[in-house]
Design an enzyme around this catalytic site. Sequence first.
Site, PDB file in Angstrom:
ATOM      1  N   LEU A  53      -1.828   7.533   1.081  1.00  0.00           N
ATOM      2  CA  LEU A  53      -2.343   6.198   0.783  1.00  0.00           C
ATOM      3  C   LEU A  53      -1.617   5.249   1.724  1.00  0.00           C
ATOM      4  CD1 LEU A  53      -2.300   6.200  -3.142  1.00  0.00           C
ATOM      5  CD2 LEU A  53      -4.285   6.513  -1.651  1.00  0.00           C
ATOM      6  N   ASP A  54      -2.353   4.287   2.325  1.00  0.00           N
ATOM      7  CA  ASP A  54      -1.665   3.408   3.261  1.00  0.00           C
ATOM      8  C   ASP A  54      -0.716   2.477   2.515  1.00  0.00           C
ATOM      9  OD1 ASP A  54      -4.821   2.242   3.314  1.00  0.00           O
ATOM     10  OD2 ASP A  54      -3.280   0.777   2.829  1.00  0.00           O
ATOM     11  N   VAL A  55       0.137   1.818   3.266  1.00  0.00           N
ATOM     12  CA  VAL A  55       1.267   1.092   2.695  1.00  0.00           C
ATOM     13  C   VAL A  55       0.832   0.034   1.690  1.00  0.00           C
ATOM     14  CG1 VAL A  55       1.356  -0.581   4.593  1.00  0.00           C
ATOM     15  CG2 VAL A  55       3.446  -0.049   3.284  1.00  0.00           C
TER      16      VAL A  55
END
Length: 305
Positions: free
Chosen positions: A115-117
């Site tokens: 999952l991106d930041v």
Amino acid sequence: MSSKPQQTEKLQKILARSGHGSRREIEGFLKEGRISVDGKMATLGDRVEVTTSTKIRLDGRLLTIREPEKDICRVMAYYKPEGELCTRHDPEGRPTVFTRLPKLTGARWIAVGRLDVNTSGLLLFTTDGELANRLMHPSREVEREYAVRVFGEITDAKIRQLTMGVQLEDGPASFKTVSFRGGEGMNQWYNVTLTEGRNREVRRLWEAVGVQVSRLIRVRYGDIDLPKGLPRGGWTELGLEQTNYLRELVGLSVETESKVAVERDQRRLKANQIRRAVKRHTQVASRPASKRQASRPTAKKRTRA
């Protein structure tokens, strides 16, 4: 008919596992001629198939032998907060998703995708690399569901476009379903599903029709939901039924054992472990970046912004 191949292990590994010294110490015993197997002097490099009748002696003393532990597939559901990176180490000392997870002996946690930041929600981890690879592979078409808050004008034409398909820079993409979940004015919540996990795909799909994503939460992976009541930064290990659901989903054989504590103890252990993990991680995250960086090993930066 060929016989079944023997399951052998190096003698020093067998004895070290059974608590009779370190591998280095046992290698020294072997060089000194102090170990025998079934009455025959053992030498460095010998491999042994341990059976109920195998007798291993050190200086003539019969040793007890411990059976090797079976590798048990373990799966963890983690509630990733915004701001954490999906990498083992960050050279800038920023928090990562691996910081809070329980430590393992003889195994390690492998993230099932990323999952991106700026995305929060359900992130699965497993000790089985083959399970992780199959769950991530596009050919398996494992469904992911996200709750997304969007800002912009939403029309029926845009919803149709998102489900029919839009062209992104890395190829065509679409949502499997788009359902309205509430909101007023230009800020509205939708739940969307898709069956692949390309980099920032949910955000890029909305941006392709002129709509910005202001919040993104993954709430489901396959039929595994983000556990109710799990705090951000908290984790819970999946039981045998859910683990085997994931294994069967991608064509792997089922497990017959689990390391999850019995139910009456599990709730107490889970609450205490989560509380300690969240507290520990909050303390780390609140430290100045320079101090966090000094305490972490450097590694190649890998993020998905």
